[in-house]
Scaffold this motif. Structure first.
Motif, short mmCIF file in Angstrom:
data_model
loop_
_atom_site.label_atom_id
_atom_site.label_comp_id
_atom_site.label_asym_id
_atom_site.label_seq_id
_atom_site.Cartn_x
_atom_site.Cartn_y
_atom_site.Cartn_z
N ASP A 1 5.28 33.22 44.44
CA ASP A 1 5.88 34.08 45.46
C ASP A 1 5.34 35.51 45.39
O ASP A 1 4.96 35.98 44.33
N PRO A 2 5.35 36.16 46.58
CA PRO A 2 5.65 35.63 47.91
C PRO A 2 4.43 34.90 48.47
O PRO A 2 3.30 35.13 48.04
N ILE B 1 15.78 41.28 51.51
CA ILE B 1 15.39 41.51 52.89
C ILE B 1 15.59 40.19 53.65
O ILE B 1 14.92 39.20 53.39
N THR B 2 16.56 40.18 54.56
CA THR B 2 16.85 38.97 55.32
C THR B 2 15.92 38.86 56.52
O THR B 2 15.14 39.77 56.82
N LYS B 3 16.02 37.73 57.21
CA LYS B 3 15.09 37.43 58.29
C LYS B 3 15.11 38.47 59.41
O LYS B 3 14.10 38.71 60.07
N ASP B 4 16.27 39.09 59.62
CA ASP B 4 16.38 40.07 60.71
C ASP B 4 15.84 41.44 60.33
O ASP B 4 15.91 42.39 61.12
N GLY B 5 15.32 41.56 59.10
CA GLY B 5 14.75 42.83 58.68
C GLY B 5 15.72 43.79 58.03
O GLY B 5 15.37 44.94 57.74
N THR B 6 16.95 43.33 57.74
CA THR B 6 17.92 44.18 57.06
C THR B 6 17.70 44.12 55.55
O THR B 6 17.52 43.03 54.99
N LEU B 7 17.71 45.27 54.91
CA LEU B 7 17.66 45.34 53.46
C LEU B 7 19.09 45.40 52.94
O LEU B 7 19.83 46.34 53.25
N GLY C 1 9.66 29.52 51.00
CA GLY C 1 8.48 29.48 50.15
C GLY C 1 7.73 28.16 50.19
O GLY C 1 6.98 27.84 49.27
N ASN C 2 7.90 27.42 51.29
CA ASN C 2 7.23 26.12 51.40
C ASN C 2 5.96 26.17 52.23
O ASN C 2 5.35 25.13 52.49
N GLY C 3 5.55 27.35 52.64
CA GLY C 3 4.34 27.49 53.44
C GLY C 3 4.56 27.27 54.92
O GLY C 3 3.67 27.56 55.73
N ARG C 4 5.73 26.76 55.29
CA ARG C 4 6.04 26.52 56.71
C ARG C 4 7.08 27.51 57.25
O ARG C 4 7.07 27.83 58.42
N ASP C 5 7.96 27.96 56.36
CA ASP C 5 8.97 28.94 56.75
C ASP C 5 8.28 30.28 57.01
O ASP C 5 7.55 30.79 56.15
N GLN C 6 8.49 30.83 58.19
CA GLN C 6 7.78 32.04 58.59
C GLN C 6 8.49 33.31 58.13
O GLN C 6 9.71 33.33 57.92
#
Length: 284
Positions: free
Chosen positions: A176-177, A74-80, A132-137
């Motif tokens: 994760d996640p 699942i990429t950032k734009d919501g595409t599977l 997965g660094n706690g800052r990436d939304q």
């Protein structure tokens, strides 16, 4: 516990839940099944990628961990992005206590036990693009797709929201996640409490149990089921359908099960909860 869906049945379930997806190459046959059987499956496991160039990584893997690394990304734009299907290198060994909880539709224990059971054989695995660094939304669209795909599989198998776990809940080796799994399970549970997008406000007959459907059973519900099967193009009636459950009803329901992707003993013409819920027999 369930037989994995066929690739076609998976796509139908995802589309029914409104998941936006892309299919990549030979994803339907790209797997690690030569390493061992896939299934029976018990739930959905979620991961984050913790890196960049996620699509290529998920498809091909790496020398020490060959791909595919999941069924979908699942990429950032919501595409599977569907990249593999079957046994994938996503889970590794994990806790027997967690697997037992998932089997019983219970929330997993707060701390998993020793790594003792192979999760690659027992879960659908999905990667979510995130450092997965706690800052990436995790954008809203991305989490919405995670919710929808999880609900699609739970709905198809008759599972509850408790059948969705994170990799961090499976083994102490992972984090994760990084989003809250209780919150995500709550979202999935709420979605399962309603019909998939596009349905009207019609209410449906609850599943009466497989034992209800014995040859000779007389009930108005038998007529209602038969009419729905005919509407779905699955009717195998010379006369009817009528209020008595007959071999023609059983044969018609087996066609419906095949249409959903079930095979073998899972397509015996005896309704189960998952196929029943998807038939949506209107309440009379």
């Amino acid at each position: 516990m369930a037989t994995p869906l066929t690739p076609d049945a998976l796509v139908r379930a995802l589309r029914g839940e409104g998941v936006r997806m892309r299919e990549h190459g030979n994803w339907r046959t790209h797997n690690r099944n030569h390493k061992g059987a896939w299934g029976p499956v018990h739930g959905v496991m979620l991961h984050h990628t913790a890196g960049t160039d996620s699509l290529a990584l998920c498809r091909k893997g790496m020398p020490a961990l060959p791909g595919p690394l999941c069924i979908g990304l699942i990429t950032k734009d919501g595409t599977l992005h569907l990249v593999g299907y079957g046994r994938t290198n996503h889970a590794g060994n994990g806790s027997t206590a967690v697997l037992d909880a998932v089997r019983r539709s219970k929330v997993p224990p707060s701390r998993p036990g020793p790594d003792a059971v192979d999760g690659n054989a027992r879960f659908y695995g999905f990667e979510i693009e995130n450092l997965g660094n706690g800052r990436d939304q995790f954008p809203t669209a991305q989490l919405d797709t995670v919710e929808r795909l999880s609900a699609a599989l739970c709905r198809a198998h008759g599972w509850s929201g408790a059948s969705v776990i994170g990799h961090k809940e499976w083994t102490r080796r992972k984090i994760d996640p990084t989003f809250s799994m209780p919150v995500m399970r709550g979202r999935v549970a709420r979605r399962l409490g309603s019909e998939p997008p596009g349905d009207d406000a019609t209410t449906y007959e609850p599943f009466p149990g497989a034992a209800f459907f014995t040859i000779g059973r007389r009930s108005p519900l038998c007529t209602a089921v038969g009419r729905r099967l005919v509407k779905e193009g699955c009717g195998r009636y010379e006369i009817g359908p009528g209020p008595v459950w007959t071999e023609a009803d059983r044969a018609s329901y087996a066609v419906w099960q095949h249409k959903l992707g079930y095979r073998g003993g899972d397509a015996d013409g005896i309704p189960g909860r998952s196929s029943w819920d998807r038939l949506r027999v209107p309440r009379s």
